[in-house]
Write an enzyme that holds these catalytic residues in place. Structure first.
Site, PDB file in Angstrom:
ATOM      1  N   THR A 171      -0.437   2.958  -8.472  1.00  0.00           N
ATOM      2  CA  THR A 171      -0.584   4.089  -9.381  1.00  0.00           C
ATOM      3  C   THR A 171       0.565   4.026 -10.381  1.00  0.00           C
ATOM      4  O   THR A 171       1.704   3.750 -10.017  1.00  0.00           O
ATOM      5  CB  THR A 171      -0.550   5.423  -8.614  1.00  0.00           C
ATOM      6  OG1 THR A 171      -1.653   5.430  -7.714  1.00  0.00           O
ATOM      7  CG2 THR A 171      -0.682   6.607  -9.553  1.00  0.00           C
TER       8      THR A 171
ATOM      9  N   PHE B  31       2.808   6.083 -12.958  1.00  0.00           N
ATOM     10  CA  PHE B  31       3.242   7.421 -13.318  1.00  0.00           C
ATOM     11  C   PHE B  31       4.023   7.347 -14.624  1.00  0.00           C
ATOM     12  O   PHE B  31       4.706   6.353 -14.879  1.00  0.00           O
ATOM     13  CB  PHE B  31       4.213   7.980 -12.271  1.00  0.00           C
ATOM     14  CG  PHE B  31       3.572   8.278 -10.937  1.00  0.00           C
ATOM     15  CD1 PHE B  31       3.113   9.551 -10.641  1.00  0.00           C
ATOM     16  CD2 PHE B  31       3.446   7.287  -9.977  1.00  0.00           C
ATOM     17  CE1 PHE B  31       2.538   9.834  -9.409  1.00  0.00           C
ATOM     18  CE2 PHE B  31       2.868   7.562  -8.739  1.00  0.00           C
ATOM     19  CZ  PHE B  31       2.411   8.838  -8.453  1.00  0.00           C
TER      20      PHE B  31
END
Ligand code: PEP
Ligand code: MN
Length: 674
Positions: A278, A280
């Site tokens: 992921t 960010f």
């Protein structure tokens, strides 16, 4: 009851001592990194010196090898350590309006133990002052807290490598007047967590965040009598297990979330894709600026003008200034159906004159432009370095050759349509460039020990890619037919462990997609060069393929076979000359080395040579490998086995370790030293 024997205690004390020394050394290393950063501040040196990092890893690999430490473990550890050092150094190069306090308050969405909280902890671990983390129920509440000054920073997830972009995050970035000051890539490792360590078959209900459930849906589909149920977030799903005290319930969450509550991990790594990350962005009220010597990215959002060709014109500005686009995302504009906002990330720093100028011209081509911020790059793409890899542009083809090429049935494979050589990147390996590559490994994957041993050896000798047959085309049905998917799993493991991309053969269209999930390159064997269903299926997937020349195929038939793959969409074809059948019986086949310059004239596709299957005899392989490189092949593929007499297939043509190593030394004159 104390059953510990004194020697055990003694050994443990020694171990404690060693660990102490390691940690102390790490702390000394960290100090040294800080001092180097101070020096670099006054010198025109870049922080991330890829070359130096490569050298360090290589040196440590060799030390580990000599001293008996596991070289792979050492390399893995040092990747982490060097990444940390780089981030520490970047801290020195950041000009930030440091809040006049000894701690920063950082927000994330979710609860403690959720992936966002782990990412926040990790990102801020290099800061010198204290960090206080605060969880929020929604992205909006978290972003508003930054806007209103309750938070100094927050972490906003913008995309996941399995699930894709997170729309809400992009919409908030466009709408709110906040800045991006950093990015962080977090590896997501989903675990199945339960109150106690019970067999998976007994679990009846699994709770998690909807995204996590989706990322593990293949694992979930295989469970019987078990219901998947969406929950607020992964860490709260774990809390729910504790509240309910139902032994038959489980959650998908991080290892840390399980540890936080002292729960059991029943199974690790259950996501469909093992490589699951992921990304960010770190959001703040005001922008921060970074020294131009560190690799930075800039993010912006714009709307194209209501004119024909406006999007192309806007992106054209970035291209004109040589700014490399790393991401382009579009989202519908609020209340303006069929109009879009474009989110762009490119490599560059707002302090660069080039970037400043590009943004000025870009503004003139848009109807809305907002710069979101400049920040150090984390997921830098390894772009093919033209200078290092591109062969000099093929001499312009003579009109006679061009005319004869224009008449050929193949168009996509032909130089007529594409003059420059095609370069194919697999992991860090570039095929088709100046440096010829070496693919090595067993004819067949036979066992874990066999393939692990070979992988370790060929890696050490400098091979670029690991080969291994799992589905074998054998002349006799009574011969060993390969380990199939079990073999593929072993080859995959070996590739992961020794950081080598892998290649394996597929024989049937139904195996193409499942094999492509594990193998970096697929191979079509000589006997299948004109298996048109196989060619079409491989043409429809997004994986490089090695297409071997058929035993009785002319060069044009071979290029037409490549055309089948290209015309179905897959442009990453590597041709492999492996010998053809002639009247000569002294060798298994006759290696047609003239195919190399002929193919290089007719096609832009890379061409490699397999002297193993061509000669069938190990003694001829060094000479033929040298010849292949001399004639301009983009690489070779060699079969290697620790004990050729015991090999389950093609033993007589396999090189033993020492012969392979010696050959690799000889080839240094073509490949340079590793
Ligand atoms: C192989 O590479 O394992 C193989 C079977 O080769 P070919 O198709 O060239 O015979
Ligand atoms: Mn073979």
């Amino acid at each position: 009851m104390n059953t510990t024997r004194p020697e055990l205690n003694e050994k443990r004390a020694v171990l404690d001592e060693i660990d102490h020394t390691i940690v102390e050394a790490l702390s000394k290393r960290q100090q040294c990194v800080d001092e180097i950063a101070q020096i670099k501040l006054n010198f025109p040196a870049t922080i991330k010196d890829r070359h130096r990092e490569h050298e360090i890893l290589e040196r440590l690999y060799n030390i580990a090898d000599k001293t008996g430490a596991d070289p792979q473990l050492v390399v893995k550890l040092y990747r982490l350590i060097m990444d940390h050092s780089r981030r520490l150094q970047e801290e020195h190069f950041a000009a930030r309006s440091v809040p006049n306090k000894s701690e920063s308050v950082v927000g994330y969405q979710g609860s403690e133990g959720a992936y966002s909280s782990l990412a926040a902890r990790d990102y801020f671990s290099v800061r010198k002052h204290d960090i206080k983390l605060r969880g929020y129920e929604t992205f909006l509440a978290m972003m508003e807290a930054v806007r209103d000054g309750q938070l100094d920073y927050c972490l906003l997830p913008v995309e996941n490598t399995t699930a894709g972009s997170i729309n809400e995050a992009y919409d908030l970035l466009a709408r709110m007047d906040l800045k991006i000051v950093g990015e962080h890539i977090h590896r997501v490792e989903h675990c199945l967590v339960a109150l106690e360590s019970i067999p998976i078959s007994r679990i009846r209900k699994i709770l998690s965040h909807p995204q996590a459930l989706q990322q593990c849906n293949r694992f979930l589909a295989e469970l019987e009598n078990c219901e998947a149920s969406a929950y607020v977030d992964t860490a709260m799903a774990v809390e729910k297990l504790v509240l309910d005290q139902n032994l038959l319930q489980a959650a998908i969450a991080s290892e840390q979330a399980a540890n936080l509550h002292g729960l059991a991990i029943i199974k690790r790594d259950i996501a469909n894709q093992r490589e699951n990350y992921t990304r960010f962005v770190i959001v703040k009220k005001e922008a921060e600026s970074y020294d131009t010597r560190i690799a930075c990215k800039t993010s912006l959002v714009f709307a194209a003008r209501d004119e024909r060709g406006a999007l192309l014109a806007a992106l054209g500005v970035l291209a004109e200034y040589g700014l490399n686009l790393t991401k382009l995302e579009s989202r519908p504009r609020t209340n303006l159906p069929w109009e879009y906002l474009f989110y762009v990330d490119f490599e560059g720093n707002l302090l660069d004159d080039k970037v400043k100028a590009a943004l000025m011209y870009l503004a003139a081509k848009t109807s809305f432009l907002k710069v979101l911020g400049t920040y150090p790059t984390r997921n830098a793409q390894m772009l093919i370095d033209d200078k290092e890899h591109k062969t000099e542009k093929q001499e312009t083809l003579s009109p006679t050759i061009l005319r004869s090429l224009e008449k050929k049935a193949y168009k996509l494979a032909s130089r007529v349509g594409r003059a420059e050589d095609t370069l194919i990147k697999v992991g860090h390996v570039v095929i088709g460039g100046r440096r010829p590559i070496v693919i090595a490994g067993p004819c067949s994957v036979e066992s874990r020990d066999q393939v692990m041993g070979i992988a370790q050896m060929v890696k050490k000798a400098g091979a670029d890619i690991l080969r291994g047959g799992c589905f074998k085309p054998r002349t006799s049905p009574y011969d060993f037919q390969g380990l199939g998917y079990e073999g593929l799993e072993l080859l995959y493991e070996a590739g992961q462990r020794y950081e080598l991309p892998i290649v394996t053969e597929v024989m049937h269209p139904i195996d193409v997609k499942p094999v492509a999930e594990k193998s970096d390159i697929l191979q079509i064997g000589a006997r299948n060069m004109q298996n048109f269903s196989l060619l079409k299926e491989i043409g429809s997937i997004d994986r490089p393929v090695i297409l071997k020349r058929g035993l009785m195929a002319t060069i044009d038939e071979w290029l037409n076979a490549a055309e089948y793959i290209l015309s179905h969409g897959n442009q990453r074809v590597i041709l492999c000359e492996r010998g053809i059948r002639t009247f000569e019986t002294a060798t298994r086949s006759t290696l047609d080395l003239s195919a190399v310059p002929v193919v290089k004239e007719r096609s832009h596709l890379p061409i490699i040579v397999d002297p193993s299957h061509a000669s069938g005899t190990w003694q001829y392989i060094p000479a033929l490998s040298n010849a292949a490189m001399a004639v301009g092949a983009h690489g070779i593929m060699i079969e290697v086995h620790p004990e050729p007499t015991k090999a389950l297939s093609d033993g007589p043509q396999a090189l033993k370790y020492d012969t392979f190593e010696a050959l690799m030394k000889q080839l240094e004159s073509y490949r340079g030293e590793d």
